[in-house]
Design a protein around this motif. Structure first.
Motif, PDB file in Angstrom:
ATOM      1  N   CYS A 287     -88.040   2.640  22.628  1.00  0.00           N
ATOM      2  CA  CYS A 287     -86.572   3.033  22.453  1.00  0.00           C
ATOM      3  C   CYS A 287     -86.537   4.212  21.722  1.00  0.00           C
ATOM      4  CB  CYS A 287     -85.609   1.839  21.869  1.00  0.00           C
ATOM      5  SG  CYS A 287     -85.947   0.925  20.334  1.00  0.00           S
ATOM      6  N   SER A 288     -87.359   4.881  21.541  1.00  0.00           N
ATOM      7  CA  SER A 288     -87.379   6.292  21.097  1.00  0.00           C
ATOM      8  C   SER A 288     -88.772   7.170  21.483  1.00  0.00           C
ATOM      9  CB  SER A 288     -87.441   6.426  19.443  1.00  0.00           C
ATOM     10  OG  SER A 288     -88.907   6.092  19.007  1.00  0.00           O
ATOM     11  N   ASP A 289     -88.641   8.286  21.285  1.00  0.00           N
ATOM     12  CA  ASP A 289     -89.938   9.217  21.415  1.00  0.00           C
ATOM     13  C   ASP A 289     -90.638   8.980  20.383  1.00  0.00           C
ATOM     14  OD1 ASP A 289     -89.099  10.135  23.897  1.00  0.00           O
ATOM     15  OD2 ASP A 289     -87.910  11.983  22.788  1.00  0.00           O
ATOM     16  N   VAL A 290     -91.632   9.540  20.155  1.00  0.00           N
ATOM     17  CA  VAL A 290     -92.474   9.717  18.896  1.00  0.00           C
ATOM     18  C   VAL A 290     -91.940  10.577  18.065  1.00  0.00           C
ATOM     19  CG1 VAL A 290     -94.738  10.173  17.816  1.00  0.00           C
ATOM     20  CG2 VAL A 290     -94.710   9.068  20.086  1.00  0.00           C
ATOM     21  N   LEU A 291     -91.382  10.283  16.794  1.00  0.00           N
ATOM     22  CA  LEU A 291     -90.821  11.059  15.778  1.00  0.00           C
ATOM     23  C   LEU A 291     -91.788  11.476  14.754  1.00  0.00           C
ATOM     24  CD1 LEU A 291     -87.741   8.530  15.728  1.00  0.00           C
ATOM     25  CD2 LEU A 291     -87.979  10.507  17.163  1.00  0.00           C
ATOM     26  N   ALA A 292     -91.548  12.673  14.387  1.00  0.00           N
ATOM     27  CA  ALA A 292     -92.734  13.062  13.348  1.00  0.00           C
ATOM     28  C   ALA A 292     -91.983  13.571  12.274  1.00  0.00           C
ATOM     29  CB  ALA A 292     -93.530  14.441  14.058  1.00  0.00           C
ATOM     30  N   MET A 293     -92.503  13.794  10.930  1.00  0.00           N
ATOM     31  CA  MET A 293     -92.159  14.028   9.728  1.00  0.00           C
ATOM     32  C   MET A 293     -93.347  14.591   8.837  1.00  0.00           C
ATOM     33  SD  MET A 293     -89.702  12.403   6.875  1.00  0.00           S
ATOM     34  CE  MET A 293     -90.848  10.954   6.510  1.00  0.00           C
ATOM     35  N   ALA A 294     -93.225  15.813   8.420  1.00  0.00           N
ATOM     36  CA  ALA A 294     -94.287  16.274   7.574  1.00  0.00           C
ATOM     37  C   ALA A 294     -93.603  17.493   6.556  1.00  0.00           C
ATOM     38  CB  ALA A 294     -95.361  16.948   8.496  1.00  0.00           C
ATOM     39  N   GLY A 295     -94.393  18.042   5.923  1.00  0.00           N
ATOM     40  CA  GLY A 295     -93.818  19.126   4.806  1.00  0.00           C
ATOM     41  C   GLY A 295     -93.329  18.453   3.881  1.00  0.00           C
ATOM     42  N   LEU A 296     -93.617  17.295   3.353  1.00  0.00           N
ATOM     43  CA  LEU A 296     -93.228  16.562   2.289  1.00  0.00           C
ATOM     44  C   LEU A 296     -93.927  17.010   0.966  1.00  0.00           C
ATOM     45  CD1 LEU A 296     -93.029  13.054   4.151  1.00  0.00           C
ATOM     46  CD2 LEU A 296     -91.084  14.693   3.607  1.00  0.00           C
ATOM     47  N   ASP A 297     -93.277  16.904  -0.066  1.00  0.00           N
ATOM     48  CA  ASP A 297     -93.662  16.827  -1.412  1.00  0.00           C
ATOM     49  C   ASP A 297     -93.226  16.027  -2.348  1.00  0.00           C
ATOM     50  OD1 ASP A 297     -91.078  18.010  -1.800  1.00  0.00           O
ATOM     51  OD2 ASP A 297     -91.720  19.914  -2.455  1.00  0.00           O
ATOM     52  N   ASN A 298     -93.715  15.686  -3.539  1.00  0.00           N
ATOM     53  CA  ASN A 298     -93.071  15.051  -4.504  1.00  0.00           C
ATOM     54  C   ASN A 298     -92.533  15.909  -5.512  1.00  0.00           C
ATOM     55  OD1 ASN A 298     -94.055  12.021  -3.574  1.00  0.00           O
ATOM     56  ND2 ASN A 298     -96.324  13.077  -4.086  1.00  0.00           N
ATOM     57  N   ARG A 299     -91.202  15.775  -5.690  1.00  0.00           N
ATOM     58  CA  ARG A 299     -90.607  16.623  -6.696  1.00  0.00           C
ATOM     59  C   ARG A 299     -89.696  16.158  -7.666  1.00  0.00           C
ATOM     60  NH1 ARG A 299     -87.559  19.286  -3.265  1.00  0.00           N
ATOM     61  NH2 ARG A 299     -88.980  20.553  -2.606  1.00  0.00           N
ATOM     62  N   TRP A 300     -89.790  16.186  -8.922  1.00  0.00           N
ATOM     63  CA  TRP A 300     -88.993  15.979 -10.026  1.00  0.00           C
ATOM     64  C   TRP A 300     -88.182  17.171 -10.585  1.00  0.00           C
ATOM     65  CZ3 TRP A 300     -87.929  11.629 -12.500  1.00  0.00           C
ATOM     66  CH2 TRP A 300     -87.424  11.512 -13.669  1.00  0.00           C
ATOM     67  N   THR A 301     -86.746  16.969 -10.606  1.00  0.00           N
ATOM     68  CA  THR A 301     -86.068  18.087 -10.830  1.00  0.00           C
ATOM     69  C   THR A 301     -85.068  17.520 -12.247  1.00  0.00           C
ATOM     70  OG1 THR A 301     -85.996  18.887  -8.629  1.00  0.00           O
ATOM     71  CG2 THR A 301     -84.212  19.780 -10.254  1.00  0.00           C
ATOM     72  N   ALA A 302     -85.410  18.137 -13.459  1.00  0.00           N
ATOM     73  CA  ALA A 302     -84.955  17.623 -14.525  1.00  0.00           C
ATOM     74  C   ALA A 302     -83.792  18.847 -15.060  1.00  0.00           C
ATOM     75  CB  ALA A 302     -85.529  17.371 -15.601  1.00  0.00           C
ATOM     76  N   LEU A 303     -82.575  18.398 -15.173  1.00  0.00           N
ATOM     77  CA  LEU A 303     -81.504  19.381 -15.560  1.00  0.00           C
ATOM     78  C   LEU A 303     -81.437  19.342 -17.314  1.00  0.00           C
ATOM     79  CD1 LEU A 303     -78.849  18.542 -13.171  1.00  0.00           C
ATOM     80  CD2 LEU A 303     -80.430  20.133 -12.961  1.00  0.00           C
ATOM     81  N   ALA A 304     -82.609  19.112 -17.769  1.00  0.00           N
ATOM     82  CA  ALA A 304     -82.926  19.133 -19.236  1.00  0.00           C
ATOM     83  C   ALA A 304     -84.245  19.684 -19.535  1.00  0.00           C
ATOM     84  CB  ALA A 304     -82.678  17.840 -19.950  1.00  0.00           C
ATOM     85  N   ASP A 305     -84.387  20.468 -20.675  1.00  0.00           N
ATOM     86  CA  ASP A 305     -85.790  21.053 -21.075  1.00  0.00           C
ATOM     87  C   ASP A 305     -86.009  20.444 -22.435  1.00  0.00           C
ATOM     88  OD1 ASP A 305     -84.462  22.729 -22.680  1.00  0.00           O
ATOM     89  OD2 ASP A 305     -84.663  24.402 -21.321  1.00  0.00           O
ATOM     90  N   ASP A 306     -87.259  21.224 -23.037  1.00  0.00           N
ATOM     91  CA  ASP A 306     -87.480  20.597 -24.373  1.00  0.00           C
ATOM     92  C   ASP A 306     -86.169  20.875 -25.536  1.00  0.00           C
ATOM     93  OD1 ASP A 306     -89.948  19.863 -23.561  1.00  0.00           O
ATOM     94  OD2 ASP A 306     -90.879  21.725 -24.169  1.00  0.00           O
ATOM     95  N   ALA A 307     -85.202  21.905 -24.899  1.00  0.00           N
ATOM     96  CA  ALA A 307     -84.261  21.986 -26.095  1.00  0.00           C
ATOM     97  C   ALA A 307     -83.171  21.194 -25.601  1.00  0.00           C
ATOM     98  CB  ALA A 307     -83.835  23.606 -25.923  1.00  0.00           C
ATOM     99  N   GLY A 308     -82.982  20.237 -24.688  1.00  0.00           N
ATOM    100  CA  GLY A 308     -82.135  19.433 -24.419  1.00  0.00           C
ATOM    101  C   GLY A 308     -81.626  19.897 -22.995  1.00  0.00           C
ATOM    102  N   PRO A 309     -80.300  19.154 -22.775  1.00  0.00           N
ATOM    103  CA  PRO A 309     -79.715  19.311 -21.396  1.00  0.00           C
ATOM    104  C   PRO A 309     -79.418  21.042 -21.206  1.00  0.00           C
ATOM    105  CG  PRO A 309     -78.515  17.606 -22.420  1.00  0.00           C
ATOM    106  CD  PRO A 309     -79.245  18.202 -23.433  1.00  0.00           C
ATOM    107  N   ILE A 310     -79.491  21.259 -20.059  1.00  0.00           N
ATOM    108  CA  ILE A 310     -79.466  22.937 -19.786  1.00  0.00           C
ATOM    109  C   ILE A 310     -77.900  23.209 -19.467  1.00  0.00           C
ATOM    110  CG2 ILE A 310     -81.747  23.249 -19.037  1.00  0.00           C
ATOM    111  CD1 ILE A 310     -80.743  23.407 -16.014  1.00  0.00           C
TER     112      ILE A 310
END
Length: 461
Positions: A287-310
């Motif tokens: 019930c579908s074509d072959v569906l592809a997915m690539a170009g992936l990464d693992n990404r962590w995005t923190a809105l805080a640094d060593d000094a605290g929240p930015i």
């Protein structure tokens, strides 16, 4: 009670808005797509073109936290999810009988369903929630930011902007996904930059969906849902309403990747693995074509640094915070865990997000690190067609399907209950593994999928 603006109406956005609304907060959710999941999962799943959400048509296994969060916070949504066709699968269902009960066993349950079914259940619940307003077709394109005042102060987000329109909020939650524009807006506004860690996976996914025939069996005789070769992984994802997916995972540079988009080649290749072969032998309807997915990464995005929240007045959740390659299926679970945390502590987070950032680092970051390590190893192995060499790891994987004690450890690691080293690192597991190996002195790690020569023989010249 806080006024909250949520950017993005995917699963994390819907879940965050719903749980906040049920705690008495006033929530406005902004989603740029005008379409929403409705009552027809097949129409929405196969007919809705969503280029910004490539994972929407890929197979999902919803891990235990999805169930536990919904049962705790929105049991009506969980009941609706089951009514729409999602199915519970306990890891002990592999055995003829469950072992003697231990505390926590009741939570080791996967929900087998397509992503769209969960989206539909959440969408329906959000529509019913009086404290939540959804504005579809409305794209947030900027933040309202008050500059820092005084030495050591940080800017504060006070709302979102949609063109010339401003919407004030005590707290803005970014759930706009792995391509979130929010980090760029913060830098452009003069904030300290978010701390972003990103790792390319080097892994590509191809899948095809099938429907079991109404007059046939609902699944094959007992067969594992995963198989592997030195250069590829293959799996089956039983889902809702008689639908299942066959998935093949390769290194992005594998020369056979392009040929596998041909349905005939894909199916011939998938049949070289025991798991897909057993399901395809049921003569399902594609019930579908072959569906592809690539170009992936693992990404962590923190809105805080060593000094605290930015910045204050703003936090992130879902893929905007932690985006992981879907091999482990962590994304939806981690998104709802964060939604639950936000709903329980929204007033405090609106005043000062430092505690939330510390919680994400403690509760969520370890799963990101585990995915990065696994993907680094898998990517290298698939690219090099490396032989299996870790006898103990291979023995644990096999032993789990013979021994409920080891299966429990496997399930605890899989369902985000315990880190793998803690789940498998007990004296009890070691005793059971030792006994299993003693009964199989000739055990050696091996693949159950095709050799490279067998694989390449299936491909067009």
């Amino acid at each position: 009670m806080a006024r909250v603006a949520v950017i993005g109406g995917g699963i994390s956005g819907l879940g965050t808005a719903l749980l906040l609304g049920r705690r008495g907060h006033t929530v406005t959710l902004f989603e740029q797509d005008t379409r929403q999941a409705a009552e027809d999962p097949d129409r929405d799943f196969f007919g809705w073109k969503r280029p910004r959400v490539p994972q929407a048509v890929q197979p999902h296994s919803l891990l235990a936290p999805v169930r536990t969060v919904l049962l705790a916070e929105a049991p009506d949504v969980y009941a609706d999810l089951l009514a729409r066709g999602a199915r519970e699968y306990h890891d002990f269902d592999w055995f003829d009988a469950h072992p003697p009960y231990r505390a926590g066993d009741e939570d080791l349950i996967t929900l087998r369903t397509r992503r769209i079914v969960l989206e539909a259940a959440l969408t329906a619940a959000v529509r019913r929630e009086p404290g939540v307003e959804v504005r579809r077709g409305r794209r947030v394109d900027a933040l309202d930011i008050t500059p820092a005042s005084g030495e050591g102060g940080v800017p504060r987000v006070t709302g979102v902007r949609l063109g010339a329109e401003s919407h004030a909020a005590d707290l803005v939650v970014d759930t706009s996904g792995r391509r979130s524009p929010v980090p760029g807006w913060l830098v452009a506004a003069g904030c300290r930059p978010p701390v972003v860690e990103s790792h390319r996976t080097g892994i590509a996914y191809l899948c095809r969906w099938y429907r079991l025939r109404g007059d046939g069996p609902r699944e094959p005789e007992r067969v594992k849902t995963g198989s592997s070769a030195a250069f590829a992984l293959a799996g089956v994802f039983p889902s809702d309403n008689g639908v299942f997916a066959v998935s093949v995972v390769l290194a992005t540079g594998d020369p056979s990747r392009g040929a596998l988009t041909d349905p005939a080649v894909f199916e011939a290749a998938a049949r070289r693995f025991p798991a897909p072969a057993a399901w395809l032998d049921l003569d399902p309807e594609p019930c579908s074509d072959v569906l592809a997915m690539a170009g992936l990464d693992n990404r962590w995005t923190a809105l805080a640094d060593d000094a605290g929240p930015i910045v204050t007045g703003l936090v992130n959740a879902g893929d905007s915070l932690i985006h992981t390659n879907p091999t482990f299926g962590h994304g939806v679970a981690l998104g709802l865990i964060a939604a639950q945390r936000l709903a329980a502590h929204a007033d405090g987070i609106a005043a000062d997000p430092a505690g939330y950032h510390a919680w994400t680092a403690e509760a969520l970051r370890p799963w990101f690190d585990a995915q990065v390590t696994s993907d680094r190893n898998n990517g290298r192995r698939l690219a090099d067609s490396a032989p299996l060499s870790d006898r103990r790891a291979a023995a644990l994987a096999s032993c789990a399907f013979d021994d409920p004690v080891v299966m429990r450890a496997r399930a605890q690691a899989r369902h985000l209950v315990l880190p793998a080293e803690d789940a498998y690192g007990t004296d009890e597991v070691e005793r059971h593994l030792t006994a299993w190996l003693a009964a199989r002195p000739d055990f050696e790690p091996r693949y159950d999928g095709p050799t490279r020569d067998q694989w390449d023989a299936l491909l067009p010249a």
